[in-house]
Design a protein around this motif. Structure first.
Motif, PDB file in Angstrom:
ATOM      1  N   LYS A  87      25.311  19.653 108.306  1.00  0.00           N
ATOM      2  CA  LYS A  87      26.668  18.837 108.579  1.00  0.00           C
ATOM      3  C   LYS A  87      27.974  19.651 107.952  1.00  0.00           C
ATOM      4  O   LYS A  87      27.933  20.100 106.790  1.00  0.00           O
ATOM      5  CB  LYS A  87      26.873  17.452 108.060  1.00  0.00           C
ATOM      6  N   ASP A  88      28.801  19.740 108.675  1.00  0.00           N
ATOM      7  CA  ASP A  88      30.289  20.080 108.231  1.00  0.00           C
ATOM      8  C   ASP A  88      30.830  19.477 106.896  1.00  0.00           C
ATOM      9  O   ASP A  88      30.458  18.138 107.131  1.00  0.00           O
ATOM     10  CB  ASP A  88      31.134  20.243 109.220  1.00  0.00           C
ATOM     11  N   ASP A  89      31.578  20.177 106.263  1.00  0.00           N
ATOM     12  CA  ASP A  89      32.269  19.218 105.170  1.00  0.00           C
ATOM     13  C   ASP A  89      33.798  19.855 105.176  1.00  0.00           C
ATOM     14  O   ASP A  89      33.798  21.203 104.834  1.00  0.00           O
ATOM     15  CB  ASP A  89      31.739  19.459 103.879  1.00  0.00           C
ATOM     16  N   PRO A  90      34.733  19.305 105.340  1.00  0.00           N
ATOM     17  CA  PRO A  90      36.350  19.819 105.312  1.00  0.00           C
ATOM     18  C   PRO A  90      36.423  20.491 103.977  1.00  0.00           C
ATOM     19  O   PRO A  90      37.153  21.542 103.799  1.00  0.00           O
ATOM     20  CB  PRO A  90      36.947  18.635 105.404  1.00  0.00           C
ATOM     21  N   LYS A  91      35.937  20.196 102.899  1.00  0.00           N
ATOM     22  CA  LYS A  91      36.296  20.631 101.452  1.00  0.00           C
ATOM     23  C   LYS A  91      35.555  21.876 101.531  1.00  0.00           C
ATOM     24  O   LYS A  91      36.221  22.761 100.950  1.00  0.00           O
ATOM     25  CB  LYS A  91      35.755  19.698 100.584  1.00  0.00           C
ATOM     26  N   LEU A  92      34.290  22.137 102.143  1.00  0.00           N
ATOM     27  CA  LEU A  92      33.688  23.126 102.129  1.00  0.00           C
ATOM     28  C   LEU A  92      34.131  24.325 103.118  1.00  0.00           C
ATOM     29  O   LEU A  92      34.541  25.457 102.533  1.00  0.00           O
ATOM     30  CB  LEU A  92      32.215  23.043 102.582  1.00  0.00           C
ATOM     31  N   LYS A  93      34.753  23.795 104.267  1.00  0.00           N
ATOM     32  CA  LYS A  93      35.661  24.686 104.992  1.00  0.00           C
ATOM     33  C   LYS A  93      36.884  25.372 104.448  1.00  0.00           C
ATOM     34  O   LYS A  93      37.229  26.534 104.494  1.00  0.00           O
ATOM     35  CB  LYS A  93      35.739  24.216 106.350  1.00  0.00           C
TER      36      LYS A  93
END
Length: 157
Positions: free
Chosen positions: A27-33
């Protein structure tokens, strides 16, 4: 996830040249991006494992624009049976690779994580040969469909 993001920020603070992420997330995570974007904006190369997803999708952060997404091939240049498909930039050896375990014993492992570490090493060698302000000029050998092999096997020129 928090530890990975903290590690990326730690790397940015220390002005590293390259970050290897021999793992990924479904899953995507805005903080990772956001952390990956910050690393890229600081001229840090990010190399990430496409994932062992049975060809269903590519893991995050390998799917992000600007991140080198790495998949695995075997000694016959065939795609690893568990390897991701989709956003693949390059492939590297990742099947039946001898590695050391925690006890110092040699064992055999396979996966896109191993191919990612290999690719990071190749890119590091290329970076050490080039002026840091010059494009690396990565070259590769095409192996087939882009969804399977990306631009192909990364080569040292």
């Amino acid at each position: 996830m928090e530890d990975v993001i903290d590690g990326i920020h730690w790397s940015i603070d220390r002005k590293v040249d390259i970050i290897n992420l021999s793992f990924g997330f479904e899953k995507d995570d805005p903080k990772l991006k956001e952390a990956i974007s910050l690393a890229l904006s600081n001229d840090i190369l990010v190399v990430a494992s496409a994932g062992n997803t049975l060809g269903l999708y590519t893991h995050y952060p390998a799917t992000y624009k600007g991140v080198y997404s790495i998949s695995a091939i075997d000694k016959d240049l065939k795609r690893y049976k568990l390897a991701a498909k989709g956003k693949i930039d390059y492939v590297a050896p990742g099947v039946e690779i001898p590695v050391y375990n925690q006890k110092g014993e040699t064992i055999i492992q396979s996966g896109t994580s191993l191919a990612t570490a290999y690719t990071t090493g190749v890119i590091s060698i290329l970076m050490s040969k080039e002026d840091s302000n010059v494009d690396l000029g990565l070259t590769s050998k095409s192996l087939g469909k882009k969804d399977d092999f990306g631009l192909g096997l990364l080569l040292i020129k």
